[in-house]
Design a protein around this motif. Structure first.
Motif, short mmCIF file in Angstrom:
data_model
loop_
_atom_site.label_atom_id
_atom_site.label_comp_id
_atom_site.label_asym_id
_atom_site.label_seq_id
_atom_site.Cartn_x
_atom_site.Cartn_y
_atom_site.Cartn_z
N HIS A 115 2.42 1.34 1.86
CA HIS A 115 1.49 2.41 2.22
C HIS A 115 0.56 1.92 3.33
O HIS A 115 0.04 0.80 3.27
CB HIS A 115 0.67 2.83 1.00
N VAL A 136 -2.42 2.66 4.12
CA VAL A 136 -3.85 2.57 3.80
C VAL A 136 -4.11 1.94 2.43
O VAL A 136 -4.97 1.08 2.28
CB VAL A 136 -4.51 3.98 3.85
N LYS A 137 -3.33 2.38 1.43
CA LYS A 137 -3.59 1.96 0.06
C LYS A 137 -2.83 0.66 -0.27
O LYS A 137 -1.61 0.65 -0.40
CB LYS A 137 -3.18 3.07 -0.91
N LEU A 138 -3.59 -0.41 -0.41
CA LEU A 138 -3.01 -1.73 -0.69
C LEU A 138 -2.33 -1.74 -2.05
O LEU A 138 -2.87 -1.25 -3.03
CB LEU A 138 -4.12 -2.79 -0.66
N GLU A 159 -0.01 5.22 -13.11
CA GLU A 159 -1.33 5.36 -12.51
C GLU A 159 -1.29 5.40 -10.99
O GLU A 159 -2.23 5.91 -10.36
CB GLU A 159 -2.25 4.23 -12.98
N LEU A 160 -0.22 4.89 -10.38
CA LEU A 160 -0.12 4.89 -8.92
C LEU A 160 0.56 6.12 -8.37
O LEU A 160 0.14 6.67 -7.35
CB LEU A 160 0.64 3.63 -8.45
N TYR A 161 1.60 6.58 -9.03
CA TYR A 161 2.41 7.66 -8.46
C TYR A 161 2.47 8.92 -9.34
O TYR A 161 3.14 9.88 -9.00
CB TYR A 161 3.83 7.15 -8.19
N MET A 205 0.38 -0.15 -2.83
CA MET A 205 1.19 1.06 -3.03
C MET A 205 2.29 1.14 -1.97
O MET A 205 2.18 0.55 -0.90
CB MET A 205 0.32 2.31 -2.96
N THR A 220 5.26 3.93 -0.03
CA THR A 220 5.39 5.33 0.34
C THR A 220 6.76 5.58 0.95
O THR A 220 7.42 4.64 1.42
CB THR A 220 4.28 5.74 1.33
#
Length: 242
Positions: free
Chosen positions: A108, A110-112, A167-169, A114, A116
């Motif tokens: 991702h 922006v989100k460390l 919790e992440l996706y 994660m 995408t």
């Protein structure tokens, strides 16, 4: 954790573990949490990482005991020669009930921590099949042809059926008995505990060629929390049919 209770198979070259959910496969950067690799090093001394499972994913994982076995086993993962089957509980009823998700995965921007779906990412292919459907939830089988970080989790999110308690996706919500049973009553002095409060993903089996060119399949039974959840879902499903 008593390591011996989780060993599926071992010989002079490798050890196969049914990893419990909530345990890191290998030490993280901070090194504050216990990891399966550290426990194995305490038991065997030298140990080599062949592949990994997410912290909250349970199931079959292999570690090598020597450099030659490590190279032999790791190469099969790199060449996509292994056969990996997972089970999981997703939110909703996937339609069609069987299919594939072919979508490249990248970190991702922006989100460390994660991942995408992105066209510039690495190729990722997941086959999925509904094994049983309960309306709100479905019991799934996944076969991954690639081993990208969070592959099953992000592919199921991509088609609109995220894994339970992701919790992440997903929404990160656990499965509560009170949500399944309208007449469920809890003591006013007690706080309800979820019947499944962690990522609902389990590495069920792994087929690989061992040193000596013997192909073997290792199977790990789904953990108690998953089995209990499926039992409750099946009971409710049968009641609705009456």
């Amino acid at each position: 954790m008593k390591l011996s209770q989780h060993i599926i198979f071992e010989n002079d070259d490798l050890v196969v573990i049914n990893k419990p959910s909530g345990l890191l496969s290998i030490p993280d950067r901070e090194g504050k949490e216990q990891s399966l690799k550290a426990l194995l090093q305490q038991a065997y001394g030298q140990i080599f990482t062949v592949h990994r499972l997410d912290k909250d994913t349970s199931g079959v994982i292999i570690f090598a005991k020597n450099e030659a076995a490590h190279k032999f086993l790791s190469q099969q993962f790199e060449d996509r020669q292994t056969e990996k089957l997972y089970n999981g509980i997703v939110i909703g009823e996937p339609a069609p009930e069987e299919g594939s998700v072919d979508a490249p995965i990248a970190p991702h921007p922006v989100k460390l921590g994660m991942m995408t779906i992105h066209r510039s990412g690495k190729a990722a292919l997941t086959d999925y099949k509904v094994l049983d459907s309960f309306g709100t939830y479905s019991w799934m089988e996944f076969r991954i042809h690639t081993g990208r970080t969070h592959q099953i989790r992000i592919h199921m999110k991509e088609i609109g059926y995220p894994l339970v308690a992701d919790e992440l996706y997903g929404d990160g919500k656990p499965i509560l008995l009170s949500a399944l049973k309208p007449k469920f009553k809890l003591s006013k002095y007690a706080e309800e505990q979820p019947i499944l409060g962690r990522l609902a993903l389990h590495a069920a089996s792994l087929s690989i060629i061992l040193p000596g060119n013997i192909k073997q399949t290792f199977v790990a039974e789904a953990p108690k929390d998953m089995r209990a959840t499926l039992q409750q879902l099946e009971k409710i499903k049968q009641k609705k049919k009456r």
